[in-house]
Design a protein around this motif. Sequence first.
Motif, PDB file in Angstrom:
ATOM      1  N   PHE A  89      -0.351  11.403   2.864  1.00 58.76           N
ATOM      2  CA  PHE A  89       1.003  11.982   2.827  1.00 58.76           C
ATOM      3  C   PHE A  89       1.391  12.580   1.487  1.00 58.76           C
ATOM      4  CE2 PHE A  89       1.166   8.729   6.121  1.00 58.76           C
ATOM      5  CZ  PHE A  89       1.750   9.426   7.161  1.00 58.76           C
ATOM      6  N   CYS A  90       0.761  12.102   0.421  1.00 59.82           N
ATOM      7  CA  CYS A  90       1.325  12.348  -0.896  1.00 59.82           C
ATOM      8  C   CYS A  90       0.548  13.396  -1.664  1.00 59.82           C
ATOM      9  CB  CYS A  90       1.341  11.034  -1.675  1.00 59.82           C
ATOM     10  SG  CYS A  90       1.937  11.251  -3.335  1.00 59.82           S
ATOM     11  N   ALA A  91       1.270  14.378  -2.196  1.00 55.75           N
ATOM     12  CA  ALA A  91       0.640  15.484  -2.904  1.00 55.75           C
ATOM     13  C   ALA A  91      -0.007  15.061  -4.214  1.00 55.75           C
ATOM     14  CB  ALA A  91       1.680  16.569  -3.176  1.00 55.75           C
ATOM     15  N   LEU A  92       0.419  13.944  -4.756  1.00 56.22           N
ATOM     16  CA  LEU A  92      -0.089  13.545  -6.068  1.00 56.22           C
ATOM     17  C   LEU A  92      -1.341  12.683  -5.968  1.00 56.22           C
ATOM     18  CD1 LEU A  92       3.343  12.563  -7.666  1.00 56.22           C
ATOM     19  CD2 LEU A  92       2.164  14.740  -7.788  1.00 56.22           C
ATOM     20  N   ALA A  93      -1.716  12.312  -4.761  1.00 62.53           N
ATOM     21  CA  ALA A  93      -2.784  11.323  -4.579  1.00 62.53           C
ATOM     22  C   ALA A  93      -4.127  11.802  -5.115  1.00 62.53           C
ATOM     23  CB  ALA A  93      -2.911  10.989  -3.099  1.00 62.53           C
ATOM     24  N   ASN A  94      -4.903  10.847  -5.667  1.00 58.53           N
ATOM     25  CA  ASN A  94      -6.303  11.095  -5.966  1.00 58.53           C
ATOM     26  C   ASN A  94      -7.165  10.712  -4.781  1.00 58.53           C
ATOM     27  OD1 ASN A  94      -6.056  11.985  -8.610  1.00 58.53           O
ATOM     28  ND2 ASN A  94      -5.913   9.893  -9.362  1.00 58.53           N
ATOM     29  N   ILE A 114      -2.485  -1.675  -3.288  1.00 57.76           N
ATOM     30  CA  ILE A 114      -3.272  -0.434  -3.337  1.00 57.76           C
ATOM     31  C   ILE A 114      -2.392   0.778  -3.663  1.00 57.76           C
ATOM     32  CG2 ILE A 114      -4.866   1.046  -2.047  1.00 57.76           C
ATOM     33  CD1 ILE A 114      -5.360  -1.242  -0.132  1.00 57.76           C
ATOM     34  N   SER A 115      -2.791   1.539  -4.672  1.00 58.16           N
ATOM     35  CA  SER A 115      -2.121   2.814  -4.975  1.00 58.16           C
ATOM     36  C   SER A 115      -3.142   3.942  -4.915  1.00 58.16           C
ATOM     37  CB  SER A 115      -1.540   2.821  -6.394  1.00 58.16           C
ATOM     38  OG  SER A 115      -0.700   1.733  -6.626  1.00 58.16           O
ATOM     39  N   GLY A 116      -2.699   5.109  -4.449  1.00 61.57           N
ATOM     40  CA  GLY A 116      -3.592   6.250  -4.338  1.00 61.57           C
ATOM     41  C   GLY A 116      -3.741   7.062  -5.623  1.00 61.57           C
ATOM     42  N   CYS A 117      -2.964   6.711  -6.680  1.00 63.00           N
ATOM     43  CA  CYS A 117      -3.144   7.351  -7.976  1.00 63.00           C
ATOM     44  C   CYS A 117      -2.426   6.517  -9.028  1.00 63.00           C
ATOM     45  CB  CYS A 117      -2.622   8.793  -7.992  1.00 63.00           C
ATOM     46  SG  CYS A 117      -0.831   8.910  -8.094  1.00 63.00           S
ATOM     47  N   MET A 118      -2.543   6.916 -10.296  1.00 63.90           N
ATOM     48  CA  MET A 118      -2.020   6.051 -11.363  1.00 63.90           C
ATOM     49  C   MET A 118      -0.497   5.996 -11.425  1.00 63.90           C
ATOM     50  SD  MET A 118      -2.710   9.073 -12.374  1.00 63.90           S
ATOM     51  CE  MET A 118      -3.110  10.239 -13.631  1.00 63.90           C
ATOM     52  N   ASN A 119       0.200   6.716 -10.557  1.00 68.06           N
ATOM     53  CA  ASN A 119       1.648   6.538 -10.525  1.00 68.06           C
ATOM     54  C   ASN A 119       2.049   5.158 -10.019  1.00 68.06           C
ATOM     55  OD1 ASN A 119       2.559   8.972 -11.611  1.00 68.06           O
ATOM     56  ND2 ASN A 119       1.971   9.995  -9.717  1.00 68.06           N
ATOM     57  N   ALA A 120       1.134   4.501  -9.340  1.00 73.31           N
ATOM     58  CA  ALA A 120       1.289   3.074  -9.056  1.00 73.31           C
ATOM     59  C   ALA A 120       2.408   2.726  -8.094  1.00 73.31           C
ATOM     60  CB  ALA A 120       1.475   2.306 -10.371  1.00 73.31           C
ATOM     61  N   CYS A 121       2.682   3.615  -7.146  1.00 74.81           N
ATOM     62  CA  CYS A 121       3.696   3.285  -6.145  1.00 74.81           C
ATOM     63  C   CYS A 121       3.313   2.022  -5.379  1.00 74.81           C
ATOM     64  CB  CYS A 121       3.883   4.433  -5.163  1.00 74.81           C
ATOM     65  SG  CYS A 121       4.357   5.958  -5.964  1.00 74.81           S
ATOM     66  N   GLY A 122       2.025   1.748  -5.252  1.00 75.55           N
ATOM     67  CA  GLY A 122       1.583   0.558  -4.533  1.00 75.55           C
ATOM     68  C   GLY A 122       1.420  -0.664  -5.417  1.00 75.55           C
ATOM     69  N   CYS A 175       0.851  -1.191   0.000  1.00 77.31           N
ATOM     70  CA  CYS A 175       0.000   0.000   0.000  1.00 77.31           C
ATOM     71  C   CYS A 175       0.881   1.233   0.000  1.00 77.31           C
ATOM     72  CB  CYS A 175      -0.869  -0.046   1.256  1.00 77.31           C
ATOM     73  SG  CYS A 175      -1.925   1.372   1.465  1.00 77.31           S
ATOM     74  N   CYS A 176       0.599   2.185  -0.879  1.00 80.70           N
ATOM     75  CA  CYS A 176       1.405   3.402  -0.931  1.00 80.70           C
ATOM     76  C   CYS A 176       0.930   4.368   0.151  1.00 80.70           C
ATOM     77  CB  CYS A 176       1.291   4.033  -2.317  1.00 80.70           C
ATOM     78  SG  CYS A 176      -0.197   5.028  -2.507  1.00 80.70           S
ATOM     79  N   PRO A 177       1.649   5.463   0.398  1.00 83.03           N
ATOM     80  CA  PRO A 177       1.221   6.394   1.454  1.00 83.03           C
ATOM     81  C   PRO A 177      -0.102   7.103   1.138  1.00 83.03           C
ATOM     82  CG  PRO A 177       3.511   6.783   0.824  1.00 83.03           C
ATOM     83  CD  PRO A 177       2.945   5.847  -0.177  1.00 83.03           C
ATOM     84  N   GLY A 178      -0.382   7.281  -0.165  1.00 81.83           N
ATOM     85  CA  GLY A 178      -1.675   7.835  -0.563  1.00 81.83           C
ATOM     86  C   GLY A 178      -1.944   9.234  -0.039  1.00 81.83           C
ATOM     87  N   GLY A 179      -3.222   9.598  -0.050  1.00 78.08           N
ATOM     88  CA  GLY A 179      -3.646  10.963   0.249  1.00 78.08           C
ATOM     89  C   GLY A 179      -3.291  11.467   1.631  1.00 78.08           C
TER      90      GLY A 179
HETATM   91  S1  SF4 Z   1       0.696   6.014  -6.015  1.00 74.22           S
HETATM   92 FE1  SF4 Z   1       0.169   8.142  -6.181  1.00 74.22          FE
HETATM   93  S2  SF4 Z   1      -0.741   8.552  -4.186  1.00 74.22           S
HETATM   94 FE2  SF4 Z   1       0.448   6.719  -3.933  1.00 74.22          FE
HETATM   95  S3  SF4 Z   1       2.442   7.462  -3.221  1.00 74.22           S
HETATM   96 FE3  SF4 Z   1       2.527   7.197  -5.440  1.00 74.22          FE
HETATM   97  S4  SF4 Z   1       2.145   9.189  -6.235  1.00 74.22           S
HETATM   98 FE4  SF4 Z   1       1.411   9.187  -4.118  1.00 74.22          FE
END
Ligand code: SF4
Lengths: 167, 550
Positions: free
Chosen positions: B421-426, B456-464, B415-419
């Motif tokens: 912590f992350c400015a890019l999150a959706n 789980i990723s919080g946006c399409m950057n797909a860190c998760g 699971c990524c840090p998501g909304g």
């Molecule tokens: S997937 Fe998106 S929301 Fe999650 S850490 Fe990466 S950039 Fe941030």
Amino acid sequence: MPNLIRHDGIHTDNWTIVHPPAEGEAVEVPEGPALLPAAIWKDKRQELTGRNDIGFWLDSHEEPEDLADYVNEVPVIGVNFPKFSDGRGYSIARLLRERFGFRNELRAVGDVLLDQLFYMKRCGFDAYALREDKNPDDAEYCLNVFSHAYQGAVDDDTPLFRRRWAS
Amino acid sequence: MYVYDEYDRQILKERVVQFRHQTERALRGELEEHEFLPLRLQNGLYVQRFAPMLRMAIPYGMLRSRQLRRLAEVTRDFDKGYAHFTTRQNLQLNWPAVEDVPDVLEALSEVEMHANQTSGNCIRNTTTDQFAGVQKDEIVDPRPYCELIRQWSTYHPEFAFLPRKFKIAVNASPSTDRAAVQVHDIGLELHRNDAGELGFRVYVGGGLGRTPMVGPVIREFIPERDVLTYLEAILRVYNRYGRRDNKFKARIKILVKATTPEKFAELVEAEWEQIRNTPTRLTPEAIEQMKGFFTEPDYEDLEDNPPALTEALSASKAFSNWHTRNVSEHKKPGYAIVTLTLKQTGVPTGDVSDRQLEAIADLADEYSFGEVRVTHEQNVVLADVRQDRLQELWEALRPLGFATANLGTLTDMICCPGGDFCALANAKSIPVAEAIQREFDDLDFLYDLGDIDLNISGCMNACGHHHVGNIGVLGVDKKGQEFYQISLGGSSRRDASVGKILGPSFAREDMPTVVKDIIQVYVDHRTEEETFLDTYRRIGMSPFKERVYA
Ligand code: SF4
Ligand code: HEM
């Protein structure tokens, strides 16, 4: 006057960089030292044989392969960094030195800052047209940040593993 | 483990001085923000939603107890007392002050650590299998090659300003792939050719992000000595021809796809022909010397399944469950590999406190020759534990929250840090992970479901890594509202594949039920030995769709 850094110190840069002409316009070859766009220089190279103060420059998207046979006909080749973050110039420099055997001055021009000088030196540059707002006094430190390098490159082709673990 | 010599120490010391110099110039305004940006990124410093973030490198996942203690100190002295294990074998601080970062880097350098090239458009930390060197099923230990690649890529003068970031992963296990090599810019797989020589299969152009791709093989076999020159050829082709006009099309995967893998391979081969005999070619001595750093610890002569273990297993179901899930087979009789799960319900995935880091260091000293590994699933491994001490270790892990017996199951999520912590999150991702963990709190049911990757990723950057989850969850934004899209059938193993989207997205509060429905379809359709992924691949998407959108 802008500064030209060489490994022996800071010089004044009196070279003109000639930009590619607009469609249908001709290029004037300046009286004094100048770097012409590579394609223009290639067209004019026969008429320029008497000039030892004319070189050419390559933009970051240009292919040094096109000039491979002529590199040592000029005293200076410039490689342009349109933005400092455009890293193609590093590969171009290595090719000019390592593959095409260029022996004369290789000069970084364009968005040339301090923190890239060490990498440039390793890739074969030996002159740097430092952007005018940067402090040339920092250049010496920046050119010599590291006393060893892991990889082989132009300045020293022996990677560290060969030095520390000689056969 | 690799030990620095005078060269490495000198180089790292000079790096710290260099970054101090750069930070001072930036703070004095002599470096513009966009000029400082790549310099700080290549020293691990990101600027985030609430604060800067420092990503510290754990090369190919290996750590000594002394390094863990230093990480704990840094976490306490320069941050809020907790840090975050990432999906690329790194550790992140979430709240350091920019002006303190040179001091943090200096503190790390004293224990042979750094944050080199953990961000930015350069060659990143090389990753590998967390069971390297201790598993039964391995061609050779991949770590000496990882260290050779680390050194080659560290401050590589030609490749510090690539079109985009560049990630290399190495696998040496023929039966599985814990390093997800096929979804890296370059994946290297150690194997032997028909003549019995050692070399690498080379995948290029995999990756996640907004255009997920499984990388094609561009060379079946490159001899071990040629691996660095071959990497250099690939990187040079990419540096020259990768797109620089559009950040979203700048990864090597786009170049490989546009030129076609065949043509791309030809370009690489042509370049490699020119440089294959340069001094960059590895020497047998260098490979041997490097292997000398990754020798076995002082194992004792022991038997498998000692009475201390078998008795404890029959005495306690909880211990036995943990043993089944979180303990893996070791190549040495009488030893075991233990995974500490950082997946306790209610704690954000991968988060650890300074005290926990110290506790892990103590456990490493006591049970595992003073070394640990970190995994891309955001867990920690003690690789060399005596089987007759497993029960004792388990007792020690429980109060620390590291004994949740869910390794590989649905609740062992990435699971990524998501909304949060992350400015890019959706959308937020941590609360979704937690809600799913709460829904599936029955361990027996989880065991019955077997291995399932839920990412789980919080946006399409797909860190998760959601694309390669058997079940993937992606945060999406619909008119300012947080929604979640589900994909099924992804895998990051040898059978790597990108998951397919199930259908319209869901509100956060519906997520636990939706996942429950998906799981129920699996339970209804599976044959005895099928995993979730097997069943999905056999029955396809429709039964899942019908149930979830019924
Ligand atoms: S997937 Fe998106 S929301 Fe999650 S850490 Fe990466 S950039 Fe941030
Ligand atoms: C919190 C701040 C973070 C930001 C701003 C961020 C940003 C990004 C961006 C923009 C990408 C897409 C890159 C691309 O498509 O080329 C990406 C990919 C990725 N990030 Fe992050 N990230 C963050 C944190 C993390 C964390 C904490 C992890 C690990 C848990 C992580 C692991 C990854 C991975 C594995 C990828 C996919 C790489 C690939 O595309 O192949 N990131 N990140």
